[in-house]
Design a protein around this motif. Structure first.
Motif, PDB file in Angstrom:
ATOM      1  N   GLU A   1       0.317  -3.891 -10.818  1.00 24.34           N
ATOM      2  CA  GLU A   1       1.287  -4.806 -11.433  1.00 24.34           C
ATOM      3  C   GLU A   1       2.693  -4.229 -11.289  1.00 24.34           C
ATOM      4  O   GLU A   1       2.930  -3.066 -11.635  1.00 24.34           O
ATOM      5  CB  GLU A   1       0.953  -4.998 -12.913  1.00 24.34           C
ATOM      6  CG  GLU A   1       2.005  -5.760 -13.698  1.00 24.34           C
ATOM      7  CD  GLU A   1       1.874  -5.535 -15.194  1.00 24.34           C
ATOM      8  OE1 GLU A   1       2.880  -5.718 -15.896  1.00 24.34           O
ATOM      9  OE2 GLU A   1       0.770  -5.183 -15.650  1.00 24.34           O
ATOM     10  N   PHE A   2       3.624  -5.038 -10.788  1.00 23.73           N
ATOM     11  CA  PHE A   2       4.992  -4.585 -10.560  1.00 23.73           C
ATOM     12  C   PHE A   2       5.838  -4.861 -11.801  1.00 23.73           C
ATOM     13  O   PHE A   2       5.888  -5.982 -12.303  1.00 23.73           O
ATOM     14  CB  PHE A   2       5.576  -5.279  -9.333  1.00 23.73           C
ATOM     15  CG  PHE A   2       4.900  -4.873  -8.058  1.00 23.73           C
ATOM     16  CD1 PHE A   2       5.417  -3.855  -7.275  1.00 23.73           C
ATOM     17  CD2 PHE A   2       3.715  -5.475  -7.659  1.00 23.73           C
ATOM     18  CE1 PHE A   2       4.781  -3.458  -6.106  1.00 23.73           C
ATOM     19  CE2 PHE A   2       3.064  -5.088  -6.500  1.00 23.73           C
ATOM     20  CZ  PHE A   2       3.602  -4.075  -5.720  1.00 23.73           C
ATOM     21  N   VAL A   3       6.532  -3.817 -12.270  1.00 16.67           N
ATOM     22  CA  VAL A   3       7.292  -3.917 -13.514  1.00 16.67           C
ATOM     23  C   VAL A   3       8.794  -3.889 -13.266  1.00 16.67           C
ATOM     24  O   VAL A   3       9.539  -4.695 -13.824  1.00 16.67           O
ATOM     25  CB  VAL A   3       6.895  -2.778 -14.475  1.00 16.67           C
ATOM     26  CG1 VAL A   3       7.726  -2.827 -15.761  1.00 16.67           C
ATOM     27  CG2 VAL A   3       5.401  -2.853 -14.804  1.00 16.67           C
TER      28      VAL A   3
ATOM     29  N   ARG B   1       2.118  -0.683 -13.075  1.00 16.93           N
ATOM     30  CA  ARG B   1       0.944  -0.392 -13.877  1.00 16.93           C
ATOM     31  C   ARG B   1      -0.281  -0.734 -13.042  1.00 16.93           C
ATOM     32  O   ARG B   1      -0.316  -1.772 -12.380  1.00 16.93           O
ATOM     33  CB  ARG B   1       0.932  -1.219 -15.169  1.00 16.93           C
ATOM     34  CG  ARG B   1       2.066  -0.907 -16.133  1.00 16.93           C
ATOM     35  CD  ARG B   1       1.898  -1.661 -17.445  1.00 16.93           C
ATOM     36  NE  ARG B   1       2.979  -1.371 -18.371  1.00 16.93           N
ATOM     37  CZ  ARG B   1       4.071  -2.125 -18.523  1.00 16.93           C
ATOM     38  NH1 ARG B   1       4.196  -3.244 -17.825  1.00 16.93           N
ATOM     39  NH2 ARG B   1       5.005  -1.788 -19.375  1.00 16.93           N
ATOM     40  N   VAL B   2      -1.291   0.114 -13.115  1.00 18.46           N
ATOM     41  CA  VAL B   2      -2.516  -0.090 -12.345  1.00 18.46           C
ATOM     42  C   VAL B   2      -3.627  -0.533 -13.288  1.00 18.46           C
ATOM     43  O   VAL B   2      -3.935   0.148 -14.269  1.00 18.46           O
ATOM     44  CB  VAL B   2      -2.920   1.185 -11.585  1.00 18.46           C
ATOM     45  CG1 VAL B   2      -4.260   0.978 -10.881  1.00 18.46           C
ATOM     46  CG2 VAL B   2      -1.837   1.557 -10.576  1.00 18.46           C
ATOM     47  N   HIS B   3      -4.222  -1.681 -12.985  1.00 14.14           N
ATOM     48  CA  HIS B   3      -5.337  -2.219 -13.763  1.00 14.14           C
ATOM     49  C   HIS B   3      -6.647  -1.906 -13.040  1.00 14.14           C
ATOM     50  O   HIS B   3      -6.693  -1.858 -11.814  1.00 14.14           O
ATOM     51  CB  HIS B   3      -5.198  -3.733 -13.918  1.00 14.14           C
ATOM     52  CG  HIS B   3      -3.940  -4.155 -14.619  1.00 14.14           C
ATOM     53  ND1 HIS B   3      -3.928  -4.673 -15.896  1.00 14.14           N
ATOM     54  CD2 HIS B   3      -2.638  -4.132 -14.219  1.00 14.14           C
ATOM     55  CE1 HIS B   3      -2.685  -4.960 -16.250  1.00 14.14           C
ATOM     56  NE2 HIS B   3      -1.884  -4.633 -15.241  1.00 14.14           N
TER      57      HIS B   3
ATOM     58  N   PRO C   1      -3.913  -0.676 -18.862  1.00 13.84           N
ATOM     59  CA  PRO C   1      -3.178  -0.481 -17.609  1.00 13.84           C
ATOM     60  C   PRO C   1      -2.590   0.925 -17.526  1.00 13.84           C
ATOM     61  O   PRO C   1      -2.064   1.443 -18.505  1.00 13.84           O
ATOM     62  CB  PRO C   1      -2.079  -1.548 -17.684  1.00 13.84           C
ATOM     63  CG  PRO C   1      -2.617  -2.588 -18.610  1.00 13.84           C
ATOM     64  CD  PRO C   1      -3.432  -1.848 -19.621  1.00 13.84           C
ATOM     65  N   TRP C   2      -2.682   1.529 -16.347  1.00 14.46           N
ATOM     66  CA  TRP C   2      -2.282   2.918 -16.174  1.00 14.46           C
ATOM     67  C   TRP C   2      -0.857   2.996 -15.616  1.00 14.46           C
ATOM     68  O   TRP C   2      -0.568   2.415 -14.568  1.00 14.46           O
ATOM     69  CB  TRP C   2      -3.233   3.624 -15.214  1.00 14.46           C
ATOM     70  CG  TRP C   2      -3.271   5.106 -15.429  1.00 14.46           C
ATOM     71  CD1 TRP C   2      -2.312   6.006 -15.068  1.00 14.46           C
ATOM     72  CD2 TRP C   2      -4.303   5.847 -16.076  1.00 14.46           C
ATOM     73  NE1 TRP C   2      -2.681   7.270 -15.446  1.00 14.46           N
ATOM     74  CE2 TRP C   2      -3.901   7.203 -16.069  1.00 14.46           C
ATOM     75  CE3 TRP C   2      -5.524   5.513 -16.652  1.00 14.46           C
ATOM     76  CZ2 TRP C   2      -4.683   8.218 -16.609  1.00 14.46           C
ATOM     77  CZ3 TRP C   2      -6.301   6.518 -17.195  1.00 14.46           C
ATOM     78  CH2 TRP C   2      -5.888   7.858 -17.170  1.00 14.46           C
ATOM     79  N   PRO C   3       0.062   3.705 -16.280  1.00 12.22           N
ATOM     80  CA  PRO C   3       1.442   3.806 -15.780  1.00 12.22           C
ATOM     81  C   PRO C   3       1.489   4.529 -14.441  1.00 12.22           C
ATOM     82  O   PRO C   3       0.756   5.500 -14.215  1.00 12.22           O
ATOM     83  CB  PRO C   3       2.160   4.583 -16.884  1.00 12.22           C
ATOM     84  CG  PRO C   3       1.088   5.297 -17.635  1.00 12.22           C
ATOM     85  CD  PRO C   3      -0.134   4.446 -17.542  1.00 12.22           C
ATOM     86  N   SER C   4       2.374   4.061 -13.576  1.00  8.56           N
ATOM     87  CA  SER C   4       2.397   4.596 -12.213  1.00  8.56           C
ATOM     88  C   SER C   4       3.746   4.313 -11.561  1.00  8.56           C
ATOM     89  O   SER C   4       4.555   3.528 -12.058  1.00  8.56           O
ATOM     90  CB  SER C   4       1.271   3.956 -11.386  1.00  8.56           C
ATOM     91  OG  SER C   4       1.366   2.543 -11.412  1.00  8.56           O
ATOM     92  N   VAL C   5       3.966   4.959 -10.431  1.00  8.21           N
ATOM     93  CA  VAL C   5       5.095   4.668  -9.564  1.00  8.21           C
ATOM     94  C   VAL C   5       4.518   4.361  -8.187  1.00  8.21           C
ATOM     95  O   VAL C   5       3.573   5.017  -7.748  1.00  8.21           O
ATOM     96  CB  VAL C   5       6.093   5.848  -9.515  1.00  8.21           C
ATOM     97  CG1 VAL C   5       5.451   7.115  -8.967  1.00  8.21           C
ATOM     98  CG2 VAL C   5       7.327   5.469  -8.696  1.00  8.21           C
TER      99      VAL C   5
ATOM    100  N   TYR D   1       3.532 -10.295 -11.765  1.00  9.75           N
ATOM    101  CA  TYR D   1       3.173 -10.260 -10.346  1.00  9.75           C
ATOM    102  C   TYR D   1       2.391  -8.987 -10.050  1.00  9.75           C
ATOM    103  O   TYR D   1       2.785  -7.883 -10.448  1.00  9.75           O
ATOM    104  CB  TYR D   1       4.413 -10.304  -9.453  1.00  9.75           C
ATOM    105  CG  TYR D   1       4.047 -10.299  -7.991  1.00  9.75           C
ATOM    106  CD1 TYR D   1       3.396 -11.404  -7.424  1.00  9.75           C
ATOM    107  CD2 TYR D   1       4.287  -9.191  -7.188  1.00  9.75           C
ATOM    108  CE1 TYR D   1       3.021 -11.402  -6.092  1.00  9.75           C
ATOM    109  CE2 TYR D   1       3.921  -9.185  -5.852  1.00  9.75           C
ATOM    110  CZ  TYR D   1       3.282 -10.296  -5.316  1.00  9.75           C
ATOM    111  OH  TYR D   1       2.892 -10.302  -3.998  1.00  9.75           O
ATOM    112  N   ALA D   2       1.285  -9.126  -9.347  1.00 10.72           N
ATOM    113  CA  ALA D   2       0.425  -7.989  -9.041  1.00 10.72           C
ATOM    114  C   ALA D   2      -0.265  -8.224  -7.703  1.00 10.72           C
ATOM    115  O   ALA D   2      -0.413  -9.361  -7.252  1.00 10.72           O
ATOM    116  CB  ALA D   2      -0.621  -7.785 -10.144  1.00 10.72           C
TER     117      ALA D   2
END
Length: 327
Positions: A275-277, A228-230, A236-240, A189-190
């Motif tokens: 993208e929600f992880v 993760r940001v695409h 994909p870039w790790p993120s909060v 899901y994104a």
């Protein structure tokens, strides 16, 4: 080349004939994609135009304006997704008072026959349309026999015994079960959009964010997430990320704010996808900014740990994960 139209009135959109599928297509999950692909395949048999027909706002948003239901997907993402699965012409019909009052038979004549020259019409299980939901598959078939088009319904799509539906996906997201939501969607899901300028408070607190608005819609999830940001780098870039109304700083409109770890650069105006992880916690109001920053530090540390534990999944068209990590 694809086309988009919004109006009931006007001349023929598909003068050479079309095969039409109709639905809300919110989330464009595996069941929706099966419907669109079936219509596209039938359009090839007829040498006709494959058409996906939907509404904006969605009827349940129009009738529930005071308390609108959550949305999984914004209109632009829906159009892009429908194109990707085979719809060459897309109708996002304006759902307003006139549309709500339109008799189902008039909708068939004006939209399906006059504008789209439908050869076949395909819908999902239990589809209803028209004033007071007076139209159904039976009406489509009876009018089709008279007006020269066929109509059919695809079978419900099941995943491990559960019917794939937008309702089930919203429930999975609300519960923080992103793995289950991804299986029903056929992808993680994104939410995508263009980065907009915010108040830049995050930058002063040491947590600059890329901000996405949700178009005045009600999101299907709210809180703090490992993401993760695409669209930023090769992987994909790790993120909060925080998705909510920012009660500590008196926010109002739901805003998705993604802090990309160890990133330096200007993303304003760029289209990205978040993208929600994993869900970390609910949104909450803090007594002051130092308390907020202390919690943001904890959130960032937890998000890094969660992302390390959840490699990026690659899902096939049946929603099965191949568990491939790219970062």
């Amino acid at each position: 080349m694809s086309r988009l139209f919004r109006d009931v009135g006007g001349g023929p959109v598909c003068p050479g004939g079309s095969v039409v599928c109709i639905g809300a297509f919110d989330g464009l999950h595996l069941g929706h994609r099966a419907l669109v692909r079936h219509a596209a395949a039938r359009a090839k048999d007829f040498d006709a135009e494959p058409v996906a027909l939907s509404f904006e706002p969605l009827p349940r948003e129009f009738f529930g304006a005071g308390d609108p239901p959550p949305r999984l997907m914004l209109p632009r993402a829906k159009v892009e997704g429908l194109r990707a699965v085979g719809a060459r012409t897309i109708g996002l019909l304006r759902f307003d008072a006139a549309m709500a009052a339109m008799d189902a038979a008039d909708f068939v004549r004006q939209v399906l026959v006059r504008r789209l020259r439908a050869r076949e019409v395909w819908v999902g299980p239990g589809f209803r349309f028209g004033h007071r939901r007076g139209g159904d598959l039976g009406l489509l078939q009876r009018m089709g026999a008279e007006l020269g088009f066929g109509a059919g319904e695809i079978d419900p799509l099941l995943h491990q015994g559960e019917r794939v539906s937008s309702t089930a996906i919203r429930a999975a997201l609300a519960a923080g079960d992103f793995a289950h939501a991804a299986r029903l969607l056929g992808r993680p899901y994104a939410i995508s959009g263009r980065v907009v300028r915010g108040r830049q408070l995050g930058r002063t607190l040491g947590y600059p964010t890329a901000n996405l608005r949700f178009g005045g819609k009600v999101p299907a999830l709210r809180g703090i997430y490992a993401t993760r940001v695409h669209g930023v780098g090769d992987a994909p870039w790790p993120s909060v990320s925080s998705f909510g109304t920012r009660p500590t700083v008196d926010g109002v409109e739901p805003l998705l704010e993604a802090h990309l770890f160890d990133f330096a650069g200007d993303l304003y105006g760029r289209r990205i996808e978040v993208e929600f992880v994993a869900r970390l916690r609910d949104e909450e109001k803090f007594a002051d900014l130092p308390a907020l920053v202390a919690q943001m530090d904890r959130d960032a540390e937890q998000a890094r740990r969660m992302l390390a534990l959840h490699p990026e999944p690659a899902l096939d068209d049946a929603g099965h994960s191949t568990h491939t990590a790219r970062r």
